[in-house]
Motif scaffolding. Structure first.
Motif, PDB file in Angstrom:
ATOM      1  N   UNK A 521      31.150 -37.662  17.689  1.00 24.16           N
ATOM      2  CA  UNK A 521      31.528 -38.432  16.506  1.00 24.16           C
ATOM      3  C   UNK A 521      30.857 -39.802  16.593  1.00 24.16           C
ATOM      4  N   UNK A 522      30.169 -40.182  15.528  1.00 19.46           N
ATOM      5  CA  UNK A 522      29.565 -41.504  15.405  1.00 19.46           C
ATOM      6  C   UNK A 522      30.486 -42.366  14.541  1.00 19.46           C
ATOM      7  N   UNK A 523      30.861 -43.516  15.068  1.00 19.11           N
ATOM      8  CA  UNK A 523      31.884 -44.361  14.448  1.00 19.11           C
ATOM      9  C   UNK A 523      31.243 -45.677  14.019  1.00 19.11           C
ATOM     10  N   UNK A 533      29.680 -44.136  19.793  1.00 22.77           N
ATOM     11  CA  UNK A 533      29.696 -42.680  19.904  1.00 22.77           C
ATOM     12  C   UNK A 533      30.750 -42.245  20.913  1.00 22.77           C
ATOM     13  N   UNK A 534      31.401 -41.147  20.601  1.00 24.64           N
ATOM     14  CA  UNK A 534      32.378 -40.541  21.499  1.00 24.64           C
ATOM     15  C   UNK A 534      32.383 -39.053  21.221  1.00 24.64           C
ATOM     16  N   UNK A 535      33.129 -38.313  22.016  1.00 28.22           N
ATOM     17  CA  UNK A 535      33.214 -36.858  21.834  1.00 28.22           C
ATOM     18  C   UNK A 535      34.681 -36.460  21.805  1.00 28.22           C
ATOM     19  N   UNK A 655      30.216 -33.047   9.216  1.00 30.38           N
ATOM     20  CA  UNK A 655      30.889 -33.740   8.127  1.00 30.38           C
ATOM     21  C   UNK A 655      30.673 -35.237   8.292  1.00 30.38           C
ATOM     22  N   UNK A 656      30.511 -35.935   7.154  1.00 32.80           N
ATOM     23  CA  UNK A 656      30.415 -37.398   7.115  1.00 32.80           C
ATOM     24  C   UNK A 656      31.446 -37.904   6.114  1.00 32.80           C
ATOM     25  N   UNK A 657      32.220 -38.886   6.526  1.00 31.43           N
ATOM     26  CA  UNK A 657      33.283 -39.438   5.685  1.00 31.43           C
ATOM     27  C   UNK A 657      33.163 -40.955   5.688  1.00 31.43           C
ATOM     28  N   UNK A 658      33.285 -41.536   4.469  1.00 33.05           N
ATOM     29  CA  UNK A 658      33.184 -42.993   4.333  1.00 33.05           C
ATOM     30  C   UNK A 658      34.232 -43.473   3.346  1.00 33.05           C
ATOM     31  N   UNK A 682      33.137 -45.785   8.385  1.00 30.63           N
ATOM     32  CA  UNK A 682      32.478 -44.495   8.196  1.00 30.63           C
ATOM     33  C   UNK A 682      32.408 -43.791   9.554  1.00 30.63           C
ATOM     34  N   UNK A 683      32.463 -42.463   9.522  1.00 27.12           N
ATOM     35  CA  UNK A 683      32.243 -41.702  10.752  1.00 27.12           C
ATOM     36  C   UNK A 683      31.566 -40.388  10.412  1.00 27.12           C
ATOM     37  N   UNK A 684      30.839 -39.860  11.397  1.00 26.47           N
ATOM     38  CA  UNK A 684      30.084 -38.620  11.254  1.00 26.47           C
ATOM     39  C   UNK A 684      30.402 -37.718  12.434  1.00 26.47           C
ATOM     40  N   UNK A 685      30.673 -36.446  12.149  1.00 27.94           N
ATOM     41  CA  UNK A 685      31.033 -35.473  13.175  1.00 27.94           C
ATOM     42  C   UNK A 685      30.033 -34.327  13.133  1.00 27.94           C
ATOM     43  N   UNK A 686      29.583 -33.913  14.311  1.00 27.95           N
ATOM     44  CA  UNK A 686      28.648 -32.796  14.426  1.00 27.95           C
ATOM     45  C   UNK A 686      28.822 -32.170  15.804  1.00 27.95           C
ATOM     46  N   UNK A 687      28.406 -30.909  15.976  1.00 29.25           N
ATOM     47  CA  UNK A 687      28.456 -30.311  17.312  1.00 29.25           C
ATOM     48  C   UNK A 687      27.626 -31.122  18.297  1.00 29.25           C
ATOM     49  N   UNK A 688      28.190 -31.374  19.451  1.00 18.40           N
ATOM     50  CA  UNK A 688      27.494 -32.165  20.465  1.00 18.40           C
ATOM     51  C   UNK A 688      26.374 -31.321  21.064  1.00 18.40           C
ATOM     52  N   UNK A 689      25.142 -31.814  21.048  1.00 18.53           N
ATOM     53  CA  UNK A 689      24.049 -31.036  21.629  1.00 18.53           C
ATOM     54  C   UNK A 689      23.999 -31.194  23.142  1.00 18.53           C
TER      55      UNK A 689
END
Length: 732
Positions: A521-523, A533-535, A655-658, A682-689
Motif C-alpha cells: 500500500x502506498x500512502x 509504503x507498507x504491506x 485499487x486507488x482511492x482518494x 490518497x492510497x494505492x493498493x496492489x499485490x506486492x511483487x
C-alpha cells in the motif's frame, strides 16, 4: 489387560478421532485434539499396542472408497498409485513413499536422521541441522501464557542432552538391525555408563554404518548387520552378544521403548522488526571457529548492526561518453605512483556494479556439503542447491503464536527478509525457511465478535485443512488452561507436555504450505511528496476522520459539496473477471468507510492465490481483494433530507482511492493499532511483487530536462507469496 480389551479400547479411541474430524463443530473448542493426543500416548507408553492399532486403522481405511485390500501387504505400492491423484494427495503420498522406501532399505534411518538434525548433533556424514524458532508478541499474548510455554519447553528439554540423544540413536539403530538378538536393557545400561568420548565413538560408528548403507546403490543387508554386530559386541562383549544372538535371554525384560526427543525449540519475544533476520543469521553462523566463518564474513552474513550499509554497492555513470561532457582534467591520466592509480585497481567507474550469480559461479569450496547428500531420500525438506556448490544444510522452522496482528508482523519480517536477499544473497542458498502458525487469542468473557475478527486466517486454514482445524486450532483453550494451572511442586511425577507434543507433531508433519498474497500500500499524506509504503496480509481498514484539511491543503474538488456523513471518495480499480481481462472501473461515491480483505469469506471462495504454488502461472491474474464500501445514500421526503448506508462489495486486484473533499482518511493495517496511518489523502493498493523481480528503472542525468527513464526488458513481476505450513494444504 487382555488383547481383546486392548483392541476394543484402541477401537474406541480411533472412532472418537474419526467422529471429531467429521463433526461440524465450531472452531477452537477445548475438547478437540485431545483424542488424537491420548491415542498417541497410549501407544507411546506401551509399544506392544502398535500392531493392534495398525490392524484397526487398516480396517478403517478399507471402508474408504477407492482403497483396496492390497494396502495390507503393499503399502508402498498403494502410495505410488496415489501419485496420479491431484495435489495434495500426490504430494503427501510421495512423501510417505519416500519414507517407506528409505526405512525399508535401512531400518532406523529416519529416526537417526531426525534426531541428528533436530538436536544439531555433529556428524560429517549427515550435516543437516534444524531448529524451531517460537516467536510470541508480548503485547498480544499474556505474560502468564508466555511463562507457561517457556516452562513447558524448558522442562521437556532438560532431559534432552546431547549425550542422551546420542544414546537414543545408538540404541535405536542396533535394535532395528539386530531385532530380538539385541539385549536392549543391558545395552542402555552400558551406554549410560560410558564416558562422553566413548559414547561419541559409538555414535559416529553407528551413523557411518547406517548412512553408508543408505547411500549404497546396491546395499547388502547381511554386511550391514555384521557391521552393527561388531559395534554391539564391542559394547557388551562377545559373550553377551553371543548369548543374545543364539539362545536369547528368557528372563530379560521386554524391549524398552526408545523415546523420540522433541525438537530443539528456542523461545523469543518479538520486540524488534529485524529480530527474525538476526536469529536466522545466528543460526547459520558456526558454533565454533570452523572454516565456514571466513566465507560467511565475506558474504556479509552478520548484518547485525543498524549503521551498516544495506544497499547494494552500485555506481551509476554520469557522463554521456562524449568528450566535451567530461569534467575538466578527466582526460589527464594520473601519475603512476599517485593515490588515484592505486585506487583504480580497486574501483570500477562508469558502470553499474551488480551482485549476480552466473551459472558457472565459483563458490567457496568449503560451502559444498559431502557428495551424495543433496539428492538423498529422507533429507529435510527444502534442501538442495540453489547456487552451485552451496548446500542448504539448515532448516529454520519459524512458529508464531498470536492472532492476525501477529501474522501481519510476520509478513513484514518476511518481506524485509526477501528484500535483504536482493542485496545480500546469503540466507536463501543455505537455509530452508518453513513458516507455521498457531492461533492464540486473549481470553474474553463473554466471547465477543472481536475474537472471530482476529482469527480469520486461522479459520481459513481450518476450512482448507480439516486436520489443521482439529489439531492446531484447538490449542488456544488448552494453552490458556495451562497458563491458569498452578506450578506443580512434585518434581518426581512425570507430566506429559500436551502443548509441546502438539507443537512437535505440527512442525514435523505440517509439510504442505498454503500460500498467501502479500499486498503493498502506498500512502499519500501530501500529493506533492513521495508516498510512504507498507504491506499487509489480511485486512486494510479505512475510516473517515472528523478533522478536515487545512485551508491551504489540497482540495481537488469544488468546495460546494453537500455536507453529510462520510466523505466523497474517488475509487479507481481493476475489476476481477473470470476471463482475467483487464476492465478498469472509476467511480465517485460518498462513504463512511471501507474494508479491504485478502481472505475468502466462505468455502466457495477457497480457490485462487492463497494456495497457488509459486511455480504456477499466472498467479497475479487470480489475485483478488474483497472490498466492502459502506456507501451513504441520500434521500429526500416531506420530513426533509435523510441519509442511510448500504454496503457494496466487489473484487479487485488493484485499487486507488482518494478523498475528494476536505475529509482525511485513517488506515489500519492487519487490525493492528500499532500500524495506523492518519491524515491520509490518497492510497494505492496492489499485490506486492517479489523484491528481485520486475523491471528496474534507471535515469540518465546527462539527458538534462527530459530525464528519460530507461526501463529494462524483464518479465512481468511475480507476486510475493508467504507460505504457511499445514498438514494437507488445500483439500479440493
Amino acid at each position: 489387560m487382555e488383547s481383546s480389551d486392548v483392541e476394543l479400547d484402541l477401537q474406541r479411541s480411533v472412532q472418537a478421532v474419526l467422529r471429531e474430524l467429521s463433526a461440524q463443530a465450531p472452531a477452537l473448542q477445548s475438547n478437540q485434539g485431545m483424542w488424537r493426543w491420548s491415542l498417541h500416548k497410549k501407544v507411546e507408553r506401551d509399544p506392544a499396542k502398535s500392531p493392534a492399532l495398525v490392524r484397526i486403522l487398516l480396517r478403517e481405511l478399507e471402508k474408504a472408497t477407492g482403497i483396496t485390500e492390497e494396502l495390507y501387504r503393499r503399502t508402498y505400492t498403494f502410495c505410488t498409485r496415489l501419485l496420479t491423484l491431484p495435489a495434495p494427495y500426490c504430494t503427501v503420498a510421495l512423501d510417505c513413499a519416500i519414507r517407506l522406501k528409505t526405512e525399508t532399505a535401512v531400518p532406523g534411518t529416519l529416526y537417526q536422521r531426525l534426531v541428528i538434525a533436530e538436536q544439531n548433533l555433529t556428524s560429517e556424514l549427515y550435516p543437516y541441522q534444524e531448529r524451531v524458532f517460537l516467536f510470541v508478541d508480548p503485547e498480544l499474548v499474556s505474560p502468564s501464557v508466555c511463562s507457561a510455554l517457556l516452562l513447558e519447553i524448558e522442562a521437556a528439554q532438560v532431559q534432552q542432552t546431547p549425550e542422551a540423544c546420542m544414546r537414543h540413536v545408538v540404541s535405536h539403530a542396533l535394535q532395528a538391525a539386530l531385532g530380538d538378538a539385541c539385549h536392549a536393557s543391558a545395552l542402555q545400561r552400558k551406554l549410560k555408563a560410558s564416558p562422553r568420548g566413548a559414547l561419541e565413538r559409538y555414535f559416529h560408528a553407528v551413523v557411518a554404518a547406517v548412512e553408508q548403507m543408505a547411500s549404497d546403490p546396491s546395499p547388502s543387508r547381511e554386511g550391514h548387520q555384521e557391521r552393527l554386530e561388531e559395534i554391539y559386541c564391542s559394547l557388551l562383549g562377545p559373550a553377551a552378544a553371543a548369548r543374545g544372538r543364539y539362545c536369547g535371554d528368557p528372563l530379560q525384560d521386554p524391549q524398552p521403548s526408545i523415546p523420540l526427543p522433541s525438537p530443539h525449540i528456542t523461545f523469543h519475544l518479538w520486540t524488534d522488526e529485524e529480530q527474525l533476520w538476526k536469529e536466522l543469521v545466528l543460526f547459520l553462523r558456526p558454533r565454533s571457529q570452523v572454516r565456514l566463518s571466513a566465507d560467511l564474513e565475506a558474504l556479509d552474513l552478520q548484518g547485525l548492526w543498524p549503521d551498516r550499509e544495506l544497499a547494494r554497492a552500485s555506481m551509476l555513470s554520469t557522463d554521456s561518453g562524449i568528450e566535451r561532457d567530461l569534467p575538466s582534467g578527466a582526460d589527464e591520466p594520473p601519475g603512476p605512483d599517485s593515490p588515484e592509480t592505486e585506487r583504480a585497481g580497486l574501483q570500477r567507474k562508469g558502470g553499474i556494479r551488480k551482485r549476480v550469480w552466473p551459472p558457472d559461479v565459483a563458490m567457496p569450496a568449503c560451502w559444498a556439503g559431502p557428495q551424495g547428500l543433496h539428492r538423498r531420500t529422507g533429507v529435510p525438506g527444502g534442501v538442495g542447491e540453489l547456487v552451485p556448490g552451496v548446500s542448504r544444510l539448515h532448516t529454520a522452522r519459524v512458529l508464531v503464536l498470536g492472532d492476525d496482528r501477529m501474522l501481519g508482523r510476520l509478513a513484514q519480517a518476511y518481506h524485509c527478509l526477501r528484500k535483504r536477499e536482493t542485496q545480500k544473497f546469503c540466507l536463501t542458498p543455505r537455509l530452508s525457511l518453513q513458516l507455521y502458525y498457531i492461533p492464540v487469542l486473549a481470553p474474553e468473557k463473554p466471547a465477543s465478535c472481536r475474537h472471530s475478527e482476529l482469527r480469520e486466517l486461522a479459520t481459513f486454514l481450518g476450512r482448507a485443512d480439516p486436520w489443521y482445524e482439529s489439531t492446531v486450532n484447538t490449542l488456544c483453550p488448552a494453552i490458556h488452561k495451562l497458563a491458569e494451572m498452578p506450578p506443580s511442586l512434585d518434581t518426581s511425577r512425570k507430566v506429559d507436555p500436551f502443548i509441546l507434543d502438539v507443537i512437535t507433531y505440527y512442525v514435523r508433519m505440517g509439510t504442505q504450505p498454503i500460500y498467501f498474497q502479500i499486498y503493498t500500500v502506498k500512502i499519500f499524506r501530501d500529493l506533492s511528496q513521495d508516498p510512504a509504503e507498507d504491506i499487509f496480509l489480511t485486512e486494510l481498514n479505512v475510516k473517515i476522520q472528523d478533522s478536515k484539511l487545512p485551508k491551504d491543503g489540497f482540495s481537488p474538488r469544488r468546495r460546494g459539496v453537500a455536507e453529510g456523513p462520510g466523505a466523497e471518495l474517488s475509487i479507481c480499480y481493476q475489476k476481477a473477471l473470470l476471463s482475467h481481462r483487464a476492465q478498469e472501473v472509476t467511480s465517485s461515491v460518498r462513504a463512511t468507510g471501507l474494508v479491504l480483505k485478502a481472505l475468502p469469506a466462505s468455502d466457495t471462495e477457497v480457490s485462487g492465490p492463497t494456495h497457488t504454488p509459486p511455480s504456477a502461472a499466472p498467479v497475479t491474474d487470480h489475485t483478488c481483494l474483497n472490498v466492502s464500501v459502506t456507501e451513504v445514500v441520500k434521500s429526500s421526503n416531506l420530513a426533509g433530507r435523510s441519509f442511510s448506508t448500504v454496503t457494496n462489495t466487489f473484487r479487485t486486484a488493484t485499487i486507488q482511492i482518494q478523498s475528494q473533499d476536505q475529509r482525511l482518511l485513517t488506515l489500519l493495517l492487519d487490525k493492528d493499532g500499532r500500524r495506523m496511518f492518519r491524515d491520509v489523502v490518497r492510497f494505492e493498493v496492489a499485490p506486492c511483487p517479489e523484491p528481485c523481480s520486475g523491471a528496474r528503472k534507471t535515469k540518465a542525468p546527462w539527458l538534462g530536462s527530459h530525464q528519460l527513464e530507461v526501463e529494462g526488458t524483464k518479465a512481468k513481476p511475480k507476486p510475493l507469496l508467504m507460505p504457511i505450513n499445514t498438514f494437507s494444504g488445500i483439500v479440493q
